[in-house]
Scaffold this motif. Structure first.
Motif, PDB file in Angstrom:
ATOM      1  N   LEU A 136      33.429  21.009  28.585  1.00 58.46           N
ATOM      2  CA  LEU A 136      33.709  19.584  28.651  1.00 58.46           C
ATOM      3  C   LEU A 136      35.156  19.290  28.275  1.00 58.46           C
ATOM      4  N   HIS A 137      35.716  18.291  28.923  1.00 53.98           N
ATOM      5  CA  HIS A 137      37.051  17.797  28.593  1.00 53.98           C
ATOM      6  C   HIS A 137      36.886  16.434  27.937  1.00 53.98           C
ATOM      7  N   VAL A 138      37.317  16.337  26.712  1.00 51.06           N
ATOM      8  CA  VAL A 138      37.028  15.158  25.896  1.00 51.06           C
ATOM      9  C   VAL A 138      38.297  14.711  25.190  1.00 51.06           C
ATOM     10  N   SER A 148      23.058   1.063   9.393  1.00 53.35           N
ATOM     11  CA  SER A 148      22.224   2.237   9.637  1.00 53.35           C
ATOM     12  C   SER A 148      21.200   2.000  10.735  1.00 53.35           C
ATOM     13  N   CYS A 149      21.035   0.755  11.188  1.00 54.37           N
ATOM     14  CA  CYS A 149      20.132   0.498  12.306  1.00 54.37           C
ATOM     15  C   CYS A 149      20.832   0.714  13.641  1.00 54.37           C
ATOM     16  N   ARG A 150      22.165   0.825  13.630  1.00 54.83           N
ATOM     17  CA  ARG A 150      22.906   1.023  14.874  1.00 54.83           C
ATOM     18  C   ARG A 150      23.672   2.348  14.899  1.00 54.83           C
ATOM     19  N   PHE A 151      23.963   2.906  13.724  1.00 53.29           N
ATOM     20  CA  PHE A 151      24.764   4.123  13.642  1.00 53.29           C
ATOM     21  C   PHE A 151      24.110   5.137  12.708  1.00 53.29           C
ATOM     22  N   TYR A 152      24.542   6.374  12.839  1.00 56.32           N
ATOM     23  CA  TYR A 152      24.193   7.411  11.875  1.00 56.32           C
ATOM     24  C   TYR A 152      25.418   8.293  11.676  1.00 56.32           C
ATOM     25  N   ARG A 153      25.396   9.106  10.639  1.00 58.09           N
ATOM     26  CA  ARG A 153      26.504  10.023  10.369  1.00 58.09           C
ATOM     27  C   ARG A 153      26.098  11.441  10.762  1.00 58.09           C
ATOM     28  N   GLN A 154      27.042  12.154  11.375  1.00 62.14           N
ATOM     29  CA  GLN A 154      26.827  13.550  11.730  1.00 62.14           C
ATOM     30  C   GLN A 154      28.053  14.344  11.289  1.00 62.14           C
ATOM     31  N   ARG A 155      27.792  15.457  10.585  1.00 63.09           N
ATOM     32  CA  ARG A 155      28.909  16.266  10.116  1.00 63.09           C
ATOM     33  C   ARG A 155      29.670  16.833  11.306  1.00 63.09           C
ATOM     34  N   PHE A 156      30.986  16.736  11.263  1.00 64.10           N
ATOM     35  CA  PHE A 156      31.830  17.187  12.373  1.00 64.10           C
ATOM     36  C   PHE A 156      31.688  18.689  12.577  1.00 64.10           C
ATOM     37  N   ALA A 157      31.518  19.094  13.837  1.00 62.26           N
ATOM     38  CA  ALA A 157      31.410  20.510  14.191  1.00 62.26           C
ATOM     39  C   ALA A 157      32.599  20.868  15.070  1.00 62.26           C
ATOM     40  N   ASP A 158      33.413  21.800  14.610  1.00 64.32           N
ATOM     41  CA  ASP A 158      34.617  22.190  15.345  1.00 64.32           C
ATOM     42  C   ASP A 158      34.287  23.326  16.302  1.00 64.32           C
ATOM     43  N   GLY A 159      34.859  23.283  17.498  1.00 64.28           N
ATOM     44  CA  GLY A 159      34.629  24.335  18.478  1.00 64.28           C
ATOM     45  C   GLY A 159      34.894  23.825  19.879  1.00 64.28           C
ATOM     46  N   VAL A 160      34.449  24.574  20.870  1.00 63.02           N
ATOM     47  CA  VAL A 160      34.653  24.227  22.276  1.00 63.02           C
ATOM     48  C   VAL A 160      33.464  23.399  22.763  1.00 63.02           C
ATOM     49  N   PRO A 161      33.687  22.161  23.221  1.00 69.76           N
ATOM     50  CA  PRO A 161      32.558  21.340  23.693  1.00 69.76           C
ATOM     51  C   PRO A 161      32.055  21.836  25.045  1.00 69.76           C
ATOM     52  N   MET A 162      30.752  21.930  25.171  1.00 72.24           N
ATOM     53  CA  MET A 162      30.129  22.408  26.395  1.00 72.24           C
ATOM     54  C   MET A 162      28.899  21.588  26.727  1.00 72.24           C
ATOM     55  N   SER A 163      28.497  21.671  27.986  1.00 72.61           N
ATOM     56  CA  SER A 163      27.272  21.027  28.445  1.00 72.61           C
ATOM     57  C   SER A 163      26.424  22.062  29.169  1.00 72.61           C
ATOM     58  N   ILE A 164      25.123  22.058  28.875  1.00 77.00           N
ATOM     59  CA  ILE A 164      24.165  22.944  29.519  1.00 77.00           C
ATOM     60  C   ILE A 164      23.178  22.077  30.292  1.00 77.00           C
ATOM     61  N   SER A 165      22.916  22.413  31.552  1.00 78.40           N
ATOM     62  CA  SER A 165      21.967  21.648  32.363  1.00 78.40           C
ATOM     63  C   SER A 165      20.723  22.472  32.652  1.00 78.40           C
ATOM     64  N   VAL A 166      19.584  21.777  32.680  1.00 76.66           N
ATOM     65  CA  VAL A 166      18.277  22.426  32.778  1.00 76.66           C
ATOM     66  C   VAL A 166      17.423  21.692  33.811  1.00 76.66           C
ATOM     67  N   LEU A 167      16.561  22.434  34.495  1.00 80.19           N
ATOM     68  CA  LEU A 167      15.517  21.876  35.350  1.00 80.19           C
ATOM     69  C   LEU A 167      14.188  22.385  34.822  1.00 80.19           C
TER      70      LEU A 167
END
Length: 383
Positions: free
Chosen positions: A194-196, A161-180
């Motif tokens: 995103l292509h993964v 647990s000092c190196r990893f954590y668990r996250q519930r899987f979320a199904d859908g289309v992966p995307m990235s949003i960029s901000v300034l």
């Protein structure tokens, strides 16, 4: 050391990260002198800037910065996972980017979960161990990672647990949003699908393989995305260029925040015909910035090519690549079709990245056809 006001006139900027070629090109094309320290010091990076390979990345970064004779520095992928190192380096030389305290907040999945509850946006359930609800699908994610490295399905209760954590899987289309952003304002720069994963030639399921741009104006979830950005900006005070990885399902589900230049940002430079790193530096030093153009020119795409078998780059390879792609300095600074090109003698193991490929077109289908042709050409030459 905080930067309250900054002008690039006559200044030399240091760039540190796993791969800094795209950041360097963004600055050098605008006339800024840069020095680069990254894991590769690739062929084209050396064409456009003074580049040094960091053999013990990131731990050798402070020593390089101390000898680099730069006026300020920026970081990119991977280094955000080491806030103590960044804090130490920012005391030695002015940092143009997000400071250690900001990183500790936005890279903490449990802090993001608190903000999601407070501002009513979607964020997958996270847990420090396997004692929580084990129903459904969970991912095991490193607390220090970038680009989807070392993410796997959670199949065992036995993990650190000092190196990893668990996250519930979320199904859908992966995307990235960029901000300034500055402390007082922010603007969406762009959005990408995103292509993964292995369908795109990566050796593991969640590894980043590339992206294609999406018109912001056509995103049905744009108001929700803007509300998420406003909430994260309010809570964290993020500065300069930064990104959010989301999964688009019945609405945007935030996965993580990338508080620095990301791999998709060169695509927006191609779309918007503007350089982003000078704007990043200006935003880190001033309370306001000139807003970016809102209309993009067509679609741009990126593909990371991973080795299917061992590769050793030779002079003949570079000659053939230059015959197929223009490897001149001018092309590397303008809109390269191929980038992050390994130096002669570089040995690339199976599953490791070889290079980056870029394409532009009227729409996503045209871009994908062009990228597929480029992948075939490079594979024929190198493999």
């Amino acid at each position: 050391m905080n930067v309250e006001s900054w002008s690039m006139d006559g200044k030399r900027i240091g760039l540190i990260g796993a791969s800094c070629r795209a950041m360097a090109a963004s600055l050098v094309a605008g006339g800024t002198s840069v020095a680069v320290a990254d894991m590769f010091a690739d062929f084209d990076t050396c064409r456009i800037a003074e580049a040094t390979p960091l053999k013990r990345y990131p731990w050798s970064a402070p020593a390089w910065l101390g000898k680099a004779s730069v006026d300020a520095w920026c970081y990119t992928g991977g280094l955000e996972n080491y806030p103590r190192l960044i804090s130490r380096m920012s005391r030695a030389c002015p940092l143009l980017g997000n400071q250690a305290e900001t990183l500790r907040q936005v890279r903490d999945p449990f802090r993001l979960a608190e903000w999601a509850r407070k501002h009513d946006f979607q964020f997958p359930e996270v847990a420090r161990d396997a004692s929580s609800d084990s129903s459904g699908r969970w991912l095991l994610k490193p607390l220090r990672s970038a680009g989807g490295l070392n993410i796997q399905h959670s199949t065992s209760a036995d993990f650190s647990s000092c190196r990893f954590y668990r996250q519930r899987f979320a199904d859908g289309v992966p995307m990235s949003i960029s901000v300034l952003s500055t402390p007082d304002q922010w603007q969406l720069v762009g959005a990408c699908q995103l292509h993964v994963g292995s369908d795109w030639g990566t050796p593991t399921e969640f590894l980043f393989a590339g992206a294609t741009t999406l018109p912001l104006a056509r995103l049905e979830a744009l108001p929700e995305l803007e509300a998420i950005v406003a909430a994260l900006h309010q809570e964290s005070g993020l500065l300069g260029l930064w990104g959010i990885d989301v999964v688009m399902a019945d609405g945007p589900i935030v996965l993580e925040v990338n508080p620095r230049w990301t791999a998709t940002m060169p695509l927006y430079e191609r779309n918007l015909a503007t350089r982003l790193m000078p704007r990043h530096i200006a935003a880190c030093g001033d309370a306001t910035f000139d807003r970016l153009p809102t209309s993009a020119n067509g679609t741009s795409g990126l593909r990371i090519l991973y080795a299917q078998r061992p590769v050793r780059c030779t002079a003949e390879h570079l000659t053939e690549l230059s015959a197929r792609f223009d490897l001149s300095t001018e092309a590397s600074l303008a809109q390269p079709s191929i980038a992050d090109i390994p130096n002669v003698g570089t040995e690339i193991e199976v599953g490791h990245p070889i290079c980056s490929l870029y394409a532009d077109g009227a729409d996503e289908a045209e871009v994908e056809r062009s990228l597929a042709d480029q992948v075939t050409a490079v594979q024929r030459i190198l493999q």
